[in-house]
Write an enzyme that holds these catalytic residues in place. Structure first.
Site, PDB file in Angstrom:
ATOM      1  N   HIS A   1      -5.655   4.467  15.408  1.00 29.94           N
ATOM      2  CA  HIS A   1      -6.511   5.268  14.523  1.00 29.94           C
ATOM      3  C   HIS A   1      -5.756   5.654  13.248  1.00 29.94           C
ATOM      4  O   HIS A   1      -5.936   6.757  12.723  1.00 29.94           O
ATOM      5  CB  HIS A   1      -7.017   6.532  15.228  1.00 29.94           C
ATOM      6  CG  HIS A   1      -7.904   6.262  16.401  1.00 29.94           C
ATOM      7  ND1 HIS A   1      -9.272   6.221  16.320  1.00 29.94           N
ATOM      8  CD2 HIS A   1      -7.628   5.999  17.704  1.00 29.94           C
ATOM      9  CE1 HIS A   1      -9.795   5.973  17.508  1.00 29.94           C
ATOM     10  NE2 HIS A   1      -8.809   5.819  18.369  1.00 29.94           N
TER      11      HIS A   1
ATOM     12  N   ASN B   1     -15.266   8.729  20.211  1.00 30.45           N
ATOM     13  CA  ASN B   1     -15.449   7.444  19.536  1.00 30.45           C
ATOM     14  C   ASN B   1     -16.935   7.230  19.236  1.00 30.45           C
ATOM     15  O   ASN B   1     -17.779   7.993  19.699  1.00 30.45           O
ATOM     16  CB  ASN B   1     -14.964   6.300  20.445  1.00 30.45           C
ATOM     17  CG  ASN B   1     -13.452   6.113  20.396  1.00 30.45           C
ATOM     18  OD1 ASN B   1     -12.775   6.587  19.477  1.00 30.45           O
ATOM     19  ND2 ASN B   1     -12.921   5.417  21.375  1.00 30.45           N
TER      20      ASN B   1
END
Ligand code: HDE
Length: 710
Positions: A91, A164
């Protein structure tokens, strides 16, 4: 004259010529140079000492050596040298914004969490969206999972819901996470491919991990190439607990539903967007917030008890499974609004430290082994990234409610406890003794351990069905979406060099859907289908399709937040252009103008319109729909430009609606071949209404089999 004298004289002459009437040192920015005073702050060192010359280092003679005593230069360069911190291992590329969460109704019946107690209460939040695999400088439209991490600054501490845009995950046990991420990121000997799973290492790992198959269906679907952060759902993924004031626990799965509805791009478009605008997603969020069009999501909960969990087809502790909304409806409990960009990207978006272990009274974990592993990893990661245990003192990470404890010292300590007492218990009494425990503080839900539990390294049998929900996801998609999944698998596996890996993936697909497996095998040129992979449990075919899993079965409520690109030339119809602008405004659609030159065009009534892009900088992939509004001369000019022909041809290939003035017809025909029902002539303002009616569909999917862009 010596060399030194000469160069000093030259410098003076240059200074005199360039900055004749401003007394500034050589090398400053000419007419843009300003001196402090009259509201312009004074430049200082980090220590606050005013700086007189920020253009030249301190030298012994004009051409002499630089003096080590130049403390301003040394401090400036020293600080610059240390500007980078380790990027997130996953990420790494992300973009954040501030906003608030508003509770619709009190949830006191299920949770004691303070932020859910009072209807209408607003809690400040910071949200960071991200891709997973790419490095910090990678492009936005990678085929990838998107992070959707929310930090709630509640009155009882910070709660991080680190989710997510896909409700399941690749693996069931945190111990496999390093392997998954090693396999997904660049291969270590060559350091490529960047931000892509289309390579041998990823698919080798996946093909040996059947539990990943459900997630693979999602990542090969259009969910993995969202049109923007504003157009995607979010999920907490794991089953969590909510605990009420009496200690009663309810299981919960968290959902974020975008107010603008879901939308994705198509793959051929994604590839081109990454070249045209690698910052496509962050720019979209930035523009929306800066223009006051604040993105919103609603928070939904799937709440259930032990009985439901025991009766459900799959283990609710298994993060590769979801609970279909048709079986357990999502209760909408509040909204998230993003209304402010950070003042500084690094200070806030880069330094924000999400930890799944940040929970508040009223929220608790379950034994999901993935979640348990995450609770270790995030805190550990922040220590490495931010350099010490005091990252909680950085404003973006600090709670906004009062906080008191005896933790002290360490790198960059900012909030050490005051006074004499830094321990507990102590007998120093009310005034001096410092903070104490409270009965209303966080208590872990006293979940009983399994009877006679022993220490084991084992996956429970209840985690063993790897294909049934993968199949359920696939059969829940429209035909168009199923085709995209097939195409994505063919694309990715065609980048895999080892044939055995391709075959192994197809052997898993056979356990999901034979049609899918056959389509992928055909796309890869496999002559014979392999045997289906050995399955720990046979695939169930009795799971009903869930419409909530499809993007296209849930069309957006409006055109809000979408963008039309209008290709304009000199002499184009002002009547039609104004009608497009007015209809766009009414529908919450943004219009951007693309023209042969950046200074814009003059319409047929003499009005000048500024361009947002010169033709080769504004390809149609950046827009949801296009209008080609040209005069005859304009059409003749643009007909000779590949960028203009590509503009139309790509819009057509990506199933977009194309409006065009009659004069633009030759360019349109040359670029698309045969027109279809989504190519609409806009000769008058009246025709513009019809164009906007059609546009609500966003794409003309009937065209896809004809263009076959992928
Ligand atoms: Fe993460 N994950 N993760 N993850 N994750 C990180 O923490 C990890 C997982 C997610 O914008 C890291 O601060 C493990 C699931 C997001 O700053 C790291 C496992 C989900 C973000 C980490 C998972 C996520 C991260 C790296 C398997 C969805 C970005 C930087 C057990 C529910 C947060 C950091 C941000 C970041 C570990 C699996 C979401 C290394 C070990 C499942 C959105 O700690």
């Amino acid at each position: 004259m010596s060399k030194t004298q000469k160069s000093a004289a030259d410098a003076d002459a240059f200074k005199a010529a360039t900055f004749a009437d401003i007394s500034v040192p050589l090398g400053s920015g000419g007419e843009t140079h300003q001196q402090a005073g009259d509201g312009v702050p004074q430049l200082t060192t980090q220590q606050g000492a005013p700086v007189s010359d920020d253009q030249n280092s301190l030298k012994v003679g004009a051409r002499g050596p630089v003096a080590l005593e130049d403390h301003h230069m040394r401090e400036k360069i020293f600080h610059f040298d240390h500007e980078r911190i380790p990027e997130r291992v996953v990420h790494a590329r992300g973009y954040g914004a501030h906003g608030f969460f508003e509770t619709y109704d009190s949830l006191a019946d299920v949770t004691a969490a303070d932020l859910f107690q009072r209807a209408g209460e607003q809690t400040p939040v910071f949200v960071r969206f991200s891709t997973v695999a790419g490095n910090k400088g990678s492009f936005d439209l990678a085929r990838d999972v998107r992070g959707f991490a929310v930090k709630f600054y509640t009155q009882q501490g910070n709660w991080d819901l680190v989710g997510n845009n896909i409700p399941v995950f690749f693996i069931q046990d945190a111990i496999k996470f390093p392997d998954l991420i090693h396999a997904a990121k660049q291969e270590p000997d060559r350091d490529f491919p960047q931000a892509q799973t289309a390579h041998d290492n990823f698919w080798d790992f996946i093909s040996l991990m059947p539990e990943s198959m459900h997630m693979i269906m999602w990542t090969m679907s259009d969910r993995a190439i969202p049109r923007g952060f504003r157009f995607m759902e979010g999920f907490g993924v794991h089953t969590f607990r909510m605990v009420d004031a009496n200690g009663k626990s309810t299981f919960v799965k968290f959902h974020w539903k975008p107010k603008l509805g879901m939308q994705s791009v198509v793959w051929n478009e994604a590839v081109k967007i990454n070249g045209a605008d690698p910052d496509f997603h962050r720019r979209d969020l930035w523009n929306a917030i800066q223009s006051g069009d604040f993105p919103e999501w609603e928070l939904g909960l799937q709440l259930f008890d032990e009985d439901f969990a025991n009766a459900f087809d799959f283990d609710v502790l298994d993060a590769t499974k979801l609970i279909p909304e048709e079986i357990l409806p999502v209760r909408i409990v509040g909204r998230l609004v993003l209304n402010r960009m950070p003042d500084n990207f690094f200070a806030e978006t880069e330094q924000v430290a999400f930890c799944t272990s940040n929970i508040v009274p009223g929220i608790d974990f379950t034994n999901d082994p993935l979640l348990q592993g995450r609770n270790f990893s995030y805190l550990d990661t922040q220590l490495k990234r931010l350099g010490g245990p005091n990252f909680t003192h950085i404003p973006i990470n600090a709670p906004k409610c009062p906080f008191h404890n005896f933790q002290q010292d360490g790198h960059m300590a900012m909030t050490n406890p005051k006074g004499r007492v830094n321990f507990e218990p102590n007998s120093y009494g009310l005034d001096e003794g410092g903070p104490r425990e409270s009965a209303t503080g966080f208590r872990s839900f006293p979940e009983p351990a399994e009877d006679g539990a022993t220490k084991l390294r084992i996956r429970p049998d209840s985690f063993a069905d790897h294909y049934s929900q993968a199949r359920q996801f696939y059969i829940s998609q429209t035909e168009v979406e199923q085709k995209h999944i097939t195409d994505a698998l063919v694309f990715e596996l065609s980048r895999v060099e080892r044939p055995a890996i391709r075959v192994r993936v197809v052997s898993h697909l056979l356990n999901i859907d034979e049609g899918l497996a056959a389509g992928v095998a055909a796309g890869l040129g496999l002559k014979d289908l392999p045997e289906p992979a050995d399955a720990a449990k046979p695939t169930r075919d009795d799971l009903a399709p869930s419409d909530a899993l499809s993007i296209l079965k849930n069309p957006p409520p409006s055109l809000g937040g979408r963008k039309i690109g209008v290709l304009l030339s000199d002499g184009a119809s002002a009547e039609v252009f104004n009608a497009v602008a007015a209809a766009a405004d009414m529908n919450g659609v943004v219009v951007e103008v693309i023209a042969p030159m950046i200074d814009g065009v003059e319409l047929d009534n003499g009005t000048r319109v500024k361009a947002h892009y010169k033709i080769d900088g504004g390809p149609s992939v950046l827009f949801d729909a296009v209008v080609v509004l040209l005069s005859a001369e304009g059409a003749a000019l643009l007909d000779k430009k590949a960028a203009a022909r590509d503009f139309v041809a790509d819009a057509f290939a990506h199933m977009k609606f194309i409006g065009y003035s009659p004069e633009a017809l030759p360019l349109v025909e040359k670029s698309v071949g045969a027109r279809d029902d989504a190519c609409l002539e806009l000769a008058t303002a009246a025709a513009v209404d019809a164009y906007f009616q059609e546009l609500t569909a966003l794409r003309y999917w009937a065209r896809e089999p004809m263009v076959n862009a992928i």
